[in-house]
Design a protein around this motif. Structure first.
Motif, short mmCIF file in Angstrom:
data_model
loop_
_atom_site.label_atom_id
_atom_site.label_comp_id
_atom_site.label_asym_id
_atom_site.label_seq_id
_atom_site.Cartn_x
_atom_site.Cartn_y
_atom_site.Cartn_z
N UNK A 5 -16.60 -4.99 10.37
CA UNK A 5 -15.39 -5.56 10.97
C UNK A 5 -14.39 -4.47 11.32
N UNK A 6 -14.32 -4.06 12.60
CA UNK A 6 -13.21 -3.23 13.06
C UNK A 6 -12.09 -4.18 13.52
N UNK A 7 -10.96 -4.18 12.81
CA UNK A 7 -9.83 -5.03 13.20
C UNK A 7 -8.69 -4.10 13.59
N UNK A 8 -8.60 -3.80 14.88
CA UNK A 8 -7.66 -2.80 15.36
C UNK A 8 -6.37 -3.43 15.85
N UNK A 9 -5.70 -4.10 14.94
CA UNK A 9 -4.37 -4.66 15.20
C UNK A 9 -3.57 -4.47 13.92
N UNK A 10 -2.30 -4.16 14.07
CA UNK A 10 -1.47 -3.89 12.89
C UNK A 10 -1.28 -5.16 12.07
N UNK A 11 -1.33 -5.05 10.74
CA UNK A 11 -1.14 -6.24 9.90
C UNK A 11 0.15 -6.99 10.17
N UNK A 12 1.20 -6.28 10.59
CA UNK A 12 2.47 -6.97 10.87
C UNK A 12 2.41 -7.74 12.19
N UNK A 24 -12.21 -13.56 3.45
CA UNK A 24 -13.65 -13.50 3.67
C UNK A 24 -14.27 -12.14 3.40
N UNK A 25 -13.55 -11.26 2.72
CA UNK A 25 -13.99 -9.87 2.55
C UNK A 25 -15.35 -9.75 1.89
N UNK A 26 -15.65 -10.65 0.97
CA UNK A 26 -16.92 -10.56 0.25
C UNK A 26 -18.12 -10.74 1.17
N UNK A 27 -17.88 -11.31 2.36
CA UNK A 27 -18.98 -11.54 3.31
C UNK A 27 -19.12 -10.41 4.32
N UNK A 28 -18.39 -9.33 4.15
CA UNK A 28 -18.47 -8.22 5.10
C UNK A 28 -19.34 -7.10 4.55
N UNK A 29 -19.94 -6.36 5.46
CA UNK A 29 -20.63 -5.12 5.09
C UNK A 29 -19.59 -4.04 4.83
N UNK A 30 -18.60 -3.96 5.72
CA UNK A 30 -17.50 -3.01 5.57
C UNK A 30 -16.40 -3.38 6.55
N UNK A 31 -15.19 -2.90 6.26
CA UNK A 31 -14.03 -3.08 7.13
C UNK A 31 -13.56 -1.70 7.56
N UNK A 32 -13.35 -1.53 8.87
CA UNK A 32 -12.87 -0.25 9.40
C UNK A 32 -11.36 -0.30 9.50
N UNK A 33 -10.69 0.65 8.83
CA UNK A 33 -9.24 0.77 8.90
C UNK A 33 -8.87 1.78 9.98
N UNK A 34 -7.97 1.39 10.87
CA UNK A 34 -7.60 2.26 11.98
C UNK A 34 -6.11 2.13 12.27
N UNK A 44 0.92 4.23 6.07
CA UNK A 44 1.56 3.04 6.61
C UNK A 44 1.57 1.99 5.49
N UNK A 45 2.76 1.57 5.03
CA UNK A 45 2.81 0.63 3.90
C UNK A 45 2.05 -0.66 4.14
N UNK A 46 2.06 -1.15 5.38
CA UNK A 46 1.34 -2.39 5.68
C UNK A 46 -0.16 -2.21 5.50
N UNK A 47 -0.68 -1.07 5.92
CA UNK A 47 -2.11 -0.79 5.74
C UNK A 47 -2.43 -0.50 4.29
N UNK A 49 -1.02 -1.91 1.72
CA UNK A 49 -1.11 -3.22 1.08
C UNK A 49 -2.39 -3.95 1.48
N UNK A 50 -2.74 -3.88 2.77
CA UNK A 50 -3.96 -4.56 3.24
C UNK A 50 -5.19 -3.94 2.59
N UNK A 51 -5.21 -2.61 2.50
CA UNK A 51 -6.35 -1.93 1.89
C UNK A 51 -6.49 -2.31 0.42
N UNK A 52 -5.36 -2.39 -0.27
CA UNK A 52 -5.39 -2.77 -1.69
C UNK A 52 -5.96 -4.18 -1.85
#
Length: 223
Positions: A5-12, A24-34, A44-47, A49-52
């Motif tokens: 899952x590449x989700x290239x939009x800011x969490x805010x 749904x994170x448990x159903x992913x192979x991996x998430x790409x942070x960008x 970036x504090x929003x990222x 928090x999302x990463x945590x």
């Protein structure tokens, strides 16, 4: 179904999409942070928090790094990977625009060796096409198709050697998929030997700005 899952939009900008991804994170192979076509120049504090939250939900996190088809300096690439790891505690890196030619393989091998020495547990290549065979052996996962659904259904071909590769080492990223056909896109990737996929409905210039419906759809029915 294993989703990259590449989700290239800011969490805010789209907190709902990020909330659904975390759920749904448990159903992913991996998430790409960008955060900024890479890690950016500061955390970036929003990222953060999302990463945590994604880690707590069981997701594997990959930091986006552009290699510009082998033209970027190796030190710049490894530095960006280090920032991702230090700031967002990523498990590895998603190397975008990786060269696919035999001539580029030695430099790519040196890069991977250095990234693993730095602590990258997972290395994903995205040449977006079928590369020379040595690339698939170097990476944990290789994106051998990135393109539009219309191309995927009408012009997809694969070399004979790719059929001998373990499906869990191959990924197809398909955009412009009609929403009703997302389950079909997942099945098609599986039938074509890719154990990981990432179908999205978005179009250019950034088709990855919305969450893939495949995260919440199963067999064409929203869960």
């Amino acid at each position: 179904m294993s989703l990259l899952v590449p989700l290239y939009v800011h969490p805010a900008e789209d907190p709902g999409a990020w909330h659904r991804l975390i759920t749904g994170a448990a159903r992913t192979h991996a998430v790409v942070l960008n955060p900024a076509s890479g890690p950016g120049t500061a955390p970036d504090p929003a990222y953060t928090a999302a990463a945590r939250a994604l880690r707590a939900a069981g997701a594997q996190l990959l930091g986006y790094v552009d290699t510009d088809y082998g033209t970027r300096d190796r030190a710049e690439i490894t530095e960006e990977a280090r920032r991702h790891r230090d700031w967002y505690r990523t498990d590895g890196c998603f190397l975008d625009r990786v060269t696919a030619t035999p001539a580029g393989l030695p430099a790519c091998r040196r890069l991977v060796r250095e990234l693993r020495r730095q602590g990258a547990g997972t290395v994903v290549f995205n040449p977006g096409v079928h590369p020379a065979p040595g690339y698939v052996r170097l990476a944990d996962l290789t994106v051998t198709f990135e393109g539009h659904w219309s191309t995927y259904v009408s012009a997809f071909t694969r070399p004979s050697w790719i059929a001998r590769q373990p499906p869990e080492r191959l990924c197809h990223l398909v955009y412009g998929v009609p929403a009703a056909l997302v389950p079909l896109a997942v099945r098609t990737a599986t039938e074509r030997g890719a154990g990981v996929c990432g179908p999205v409905t978005g179009e250019g210039p950034n088709p990855w700005a919305a969450l893939t419906p495949a995260l919440t759809w199963a067999n064409g029915v929203r869960s």
